[in-house]
Design a protein around this motif. Sequence first.
Motif, PDB file in Angstrom:
ATOM      1  N   CYS A 291     -30.632  26.461  27.314  1.00  0.00           N
ATOM      2  CA  CYS A 291     -29.470  26.641  28.200  1.00  0.00           C
ATOM      3  C   CYS A 291     -28.713  27.918  27.855  1.00  0.00           C
ATOM      4  CB  CYS A 291     -28.532  25.441  28.095  1.00  0.00           C
ATOM      5  SG  CYS A 291     -29.180  23.967  28.861  1.00  0.00           S
ATOM      6  N   PHE A 292     -28.557  28.177  26.574  1.00  0.00           N
ATOM      7  CA  PHE A 292     -27.839  29.381  26.137  1.00  0.00           C
ATOM      8  C   PHE A 292     -28.492  30.642  26.697  1.00  0.00           C
ATOM      9  CE2 PHE A 292     -27.709  32.887  23.025  1.00  0.00           C
ATOM     10  CZ  PHE A 292     -26.369  33.212  23.138  1.00  0.00           C
ATOM     11  N   ARG A 293     -29.789  30.654  26.832  1.00  0.00           N
ATOM     12  CA  ARG A 293     -30.517  31.835  27.320  1.00  0.00           C
ATOM     13  C   ARG A 293     -30.165  32.204  28.763  1.00  0.00           C
ATOM     14  NH1 ARG A 293     -31.425  34.758  23.234  1.00  0.00           N
ATOM     15  NH2 ARG A 293     -31.602  33.291  21.530  1.00  0.00           N
ATOM     16  N   PHE A 294     -29.469  31.305  29.484  1.00  0.00           N
ATOM     17  CA  PHE A 294     -29.089  31.574  30.872  1.00  0.00           C
ATOM     18  C   PHE A 294     -27.614  31.933  31.024  1.00  0.00           C
ATOM     19  CE2 PHE A 294     -32.844  28.949  31.047  1.00  0.00           C
ATOM     20  CZ  PHE A 294     -33.612  29.556  32.021  1.00  0.00           C
ATOM     21  N   THR A 295     -26.873  31.995  29.931  1.00  0.00           N
ATOM     22  CA  THR A 295     -25.425  32.201  30.026  1.00  0.00           C
ATOM     23  C   THR A 295     -25.013  33.631  30.327  1.00  0.00           C
ATOM     24  OG1 THR A 295     -25.237  32.487  27.628  1.00  0.00           O
ATOM     25  CG2 THR A 295     -24.867  30.260  28.512  1.00  0.00           C
ATOM     26  N   ASN A 296     -25.897  34.581  30.190  1.00  0.00           N
ATOM     27  CA  ASN A 296     -25.538  35.975  30.419  1.00  0.00           C
ATOM     28  C   ASN A 296     -26.156  36.523  31.699  1.00  0.00           C
ATOM     29  OD1 ASN A 296     -24.202  38.362  29.723  1.00  0.00           O
ATOM     30  ND2 ASN A 296     -26.023  39.193  28.740  1.00  0.00           N
ATOM     31  N   ASP A 297     -26.578  35.658  32.600  1.00  0.00           N
ATOM     32  CA  ASP A 297     -27.198  36.118  33.842  1.00  0.00           C
ATOM     33  C   ASP A 297     -26.159  36.803  34.728  1.00  0.00           C
ATOM     34  OD1 ASP A 297     -29.506  35.058  32.915  1.00  0.00           O
ATOM     35  OD2 ASP A 297     -29.791  33.626  34.535  1.00  0.00           O
ATOM     36  N   GLU A 298     -26.508  37.956  35.231  1.00  0.00           N
ATOM     37  CA  GLU A 298     -25.664  38.733  36.132  1.00  0.00           C
ATOM     38  C   GLU A 298     -26.411  38.902  37.447  1.00  0.00           C
ATOM     39  OE1 GLU A 298     -22.636  40.173  35.283  1.00  0.00           O
ATOM     40  OE2 GLU A 298     -22.634  39.537  33.196  1.00  0.00           O
ATOM     41  N   SER A 299     -25.697  38.965  38.548  1.00  0.00           N
ATOM     42  CA  SER A 299     -26.338  39.030  39.865  1.00  0.00           C
ATOM     43  C   SER A 299     -27.174  40.292  40.052  1.00  0.00           C
ATOM     44  CB  SER A 299     -25.295  38.923  40.975  1.00  0.00           C
ATOM     45  OG  SER A 299     -24.382  39.980  40.881  1.00  0.00           O
ATOM     46  N   TRP A 300     -26.836  41.384  39.380  1.00  0.00           N
ATOM     47  CA  TRP A 300     -27.604  42.619  39.518  1.00  0.00           C
ATOM     48  C   TRP A 300     -28.950  42.554  38.802  1.00  0.00           C
ATOM     49  CZ3 TRP A 300     -28.922  45.100  35.049  1.00  0.00           C
ATOM     50  CH2 TRP A 300     -28.170  44.810  33.921  1.00  0.00           C
ATOM     51  N   MET A 301     -29.104  41.580  37.905  1.00  0.00           N
ATOM     52  CA  MET A 301     -30.334  41.490  37.113  1.00  0.00           C
ATOM     53  C   MET A 301     -31.486  40.822  37.854  1.00  0.00           C
ATOM     54  SD  MET A 301     -28.802  40.107  33.550  1.00  0.00           S
ATOM     55  CE  MET A 301     -29.037  41.152  32.147  1.00  0.00           C
ATOM     56  N   PHE A 302     -31.149  39.957  38.801  1.00  0.00           N
ATOM     57  CA  PHE A 302     -32.174  39.111  39.405  1.00  0.00           C
ATOM     58  C   PHE A 302     -32.073  39.103  40.923  1.00  0.00           C
ATOM     59  CE2 PHE A 302     -30.997  37.263  35.275  1.00  0.00           C
ATOM     60  CZ  PHE A 302     -32.200  37.397  34.623  1.00  0.00           C
ATOM     61  N   SER A 303     -33.205  38.865  41.557  1.00  0.00           N
ATOM     62  CA  SER A 303     -33.217  38.696  43.015  1.00  0.00           C
ATOM     63  C   SER A 303     -32.713  37.283  43.340  1.00  0.00           C
ATOM     64  CB  SER A 303     -34.638  38.886  43.543  1.00  0.00           C
ATOM     65  OG  SER A 303     -35.463  37.823  43.117  1.00  0.00           O
ATOM     66  N   LYS A 304     -32.485  37.009  44.609  1.00  0.00           N
ATOM     67  CA  LYS A 304     -32.022  35.676  45.042  1.00  0.00           C
ATOM     68  C   LYS A 304     -33.025  34.601  44.638  1.00  0.00           C
ATOM     69  CE  LYS A 304     -28.235  36.632  47.412  1.00  0.00           C
ATOM     70  NZ  LYS A 304     -26.950  36.237  46.922  1.00  0.00           N
ATOM     71  N   VAL A 305     -34.301  34.887  44.793  1.00  0.00           N
ATOM     72  CA  VAL A 305     -35.346  33.917  44.432  1.00  0.00           C
ATOM     73  C   VAL A 305     -35.312  33.641  42.924  1.00  0.00           C
ATOM     74  CG1 VAL A 305     -37.845  33.533  44.346  1.00  0.00           C
ATOM     75  CG2 VAL A 305     -36.817  34.578  46.370  1.00  0.00           C
ATOM     76  N   GLN A 306     -35.177  34.698  42.119  1.00  0.00           N
ATOM     77  CA  GLN A 306     -35.103  34.528  40.672  1.00  0.00           C
ATOM     78  C   GLN A 306     -33.859  33.743  40.275  1.00  0.00           C
ATOM     79  OE1 GLN A 306     -35.373  38.754  39.775  1.00  0.00           O
ATOM     80  NE2 GLN A 306     -37.324  38.410  38.705  1.00  0.00           N
ATOM     81  N   MET A 307     -32.734  34.040  40.928  1.00  0.00           N
ATOM     82  CA  MET A 307     -31.492  33.312  40.618  1.00  0.00           C
ATOM     83  C   MET A 307     -31.632  31.829  40.918  1.00  0.00           C
ATOM     84  SD  MET A 307     -28.292  35.710  41.663  1.00  0.00           S
ATOM     85  CE  MET A 307     -28.928  36.901  42.822  1.00  0.00           C
ATOM     86  N   THR A 308     -32.259  31.513  42.040  1.00  0.00           N
ATOM     87  CA  THR A 308     -32.460  30.114  42.410  1.00  0.00           C
ATOM     88  C   THR A 308     -33.368  29.421  41.397  1.00  0.00           C
ATOM     89  OG1 THR A 308     -32.215  30.696  44.740  1.00  0.00           O
ATOM     90  CG2 THR A 308     -33.254  28.578  44.250  1.00  0.00           C
ATOM     91  N   SER A 309     -34.421  30.111  41.007  1.00  0.00           N
ATOM     92  CA  SER A 309     -35.357  29.556  40.026  1.00  0.00           C
ATOM     93  C   SER A 309     -34.672  29.354  38.672  1.00  0.00           C
ATOM     94  CB  SER A 309     -36.556  30.495  39.884  1.00  0.00           C
ATOM     95  OG  SER A 309     -37.389  30.085  38.844  1.00  0.00           O
ATOM     96  N   ARG A 310     -33.904  30.338  38.246  1.00  0.00           N
ATOM     97  CA  ARG A 310     -33.213  30.248  36.957  1.00  0.00           C
ATOM     98  C   ARG A 310     -32.135  29.162  36.974  1.00  0.00           C
ATOM     99  NH1 ARG A 310     -34.288  34.130  33.219  1.00  0.00           N
ATOM    100  NH2 ARG A 310     -32.205  34.079  32.296  1.00  0.00           N
ATOM    101  N   LYS A 311     -31.448  29.014  38.083  1.00  0.00           N
ATOM    102  CA  LYS A 311     -30.446  27.945  38.192  1.00  0.00           C
ATOM    103  C   LYS A 311     -31.112  26.582  38.066  1.00  0.00           C
ATOM    104  CE  LYS A 311     -26.779  26.021  41.112  1.00  0.00           C
ATOM    105  NZ  LYS A 311     -26.738  24.843  40.319  1.00  0.00           N
ATOM    106  N   LYS A 312     -32.249  26.425  38.723  1.00  0.00           N
ATOM    107  CA  LYS A 312     -32.982  25.166  38.653  1.00  0.00           C
ATOM    108  C   LYS A 312     -33.423  24.867  37.214  1.00  0.00           C
ATOM    109  CE  LYS A 312     -36.844  22.764  40.813  1.00  0.00           C
ATOM    110  NZ  LYS A 312     -37.957  22.853  41.758  1.00  0.00           N
ATOM    111  N   LEU A 313     -33.939  25.889  36.533  1.00  0.00           N
ATOM    112  CA  LEU A 313     -34.335  25.722  35.130  1.00  0.00           C
ATOM    113  C   LEU A 313     -33.128  25.348  34.272  1.00  0.00           C
ATOM    114  CD1 LEU A 313     -36.837  28.661  34.463  1.00  0.00           C
ATOM    115  CD2 LEU A 313     -37.306  26.213  34.267  1.00  0.00           C
ATOM    116  N   PHE A 314     -32.023  26.092  34.440  1.00  0.00           N
ATOM    117  CA  PHE A 314     -30.823  25.813  33.663  1.00  0.00           C
ATOM    118  C   PHE A 314     -30.356  24.375  33.882  1.00  0.00           C
ATOM    119  CE2 PHE A 314     -26.249  25.284  33.496  1.00  0.00           C
ATOM    120  CZ  PHE A 314     -25.988  25.634  32.182  1.00  0.00           C
ATOM    121  N   ASP A 315     -30.257  23.953  35.134  1.00  0.00           N
ATOM    122  CA  ASP A 315     -29.780  22.600  35.432  1.00  0.00           C
ATOM    123  C   ASP A 315     -30.688  21.547  34.805  1.00  0.00           C
ATOM    124  OD1 ASP A 315     -27.622  23.614  36.826  1.00  0.00           O
ATOM    125  OD2 ASP A 315     -28.573  23.386  38.810  1.00  0.00           O
TER     126      ASP A 315
END
Length: 190
Positions: free
Chosen positions: A131-155
Amino acid sequence: MKILTTKIIFIAGLFSFLSSWGQLPQTKSVNGLLITVESNLLNVPPKDKYIKVADSLDKNLARNSNDTTSLFNRALIYYLYNQMLAEPYQHTKGTLENLTRAKTQIENAIKMGMQDFRAKQLRAQIYSELCFRFTNDESWMFSKVQMTSRKKLFDNYKAMANRYIDELAMLDKNNAYQYTKRKISYTYKL
């Protein structure tokens, strides 16, 4: 005679020192947190300390993937060098992948019947680190698809971490308060 005794003591001490660099990490529980005996809550063993042990465990797991002790110890080594104290920057290359390997190995060890309480502690700590590995995610780092995937993993990791922390609190009543303090309450910010 005195020189011979001194040489024997020196050789025995040297052998003891060198063999300690090739042994499995010993663990203890401090306030419900699994740590290695030679470390404490604020330091990590030197990077090269368990290289030979990790190689040996990898070879053993290649021969016998059902060895729960090897799975536990290999997951522990992955955890040691990829936890927040060892790699504080969330996007350090390889940390997420190594923690994912550790998660898979400890889950397999527990599924195969490993009853050691330390395995359950390690599993909860690995999920918390994921979970800690997802705490520094910024919108400029990832595409919408990546953000959705990372949110799902985090949850998913958050739900599992909190589930396993609750399980530990039930099993270890003396440290129940310590476990509940470590529950993950933050949300994925993207």
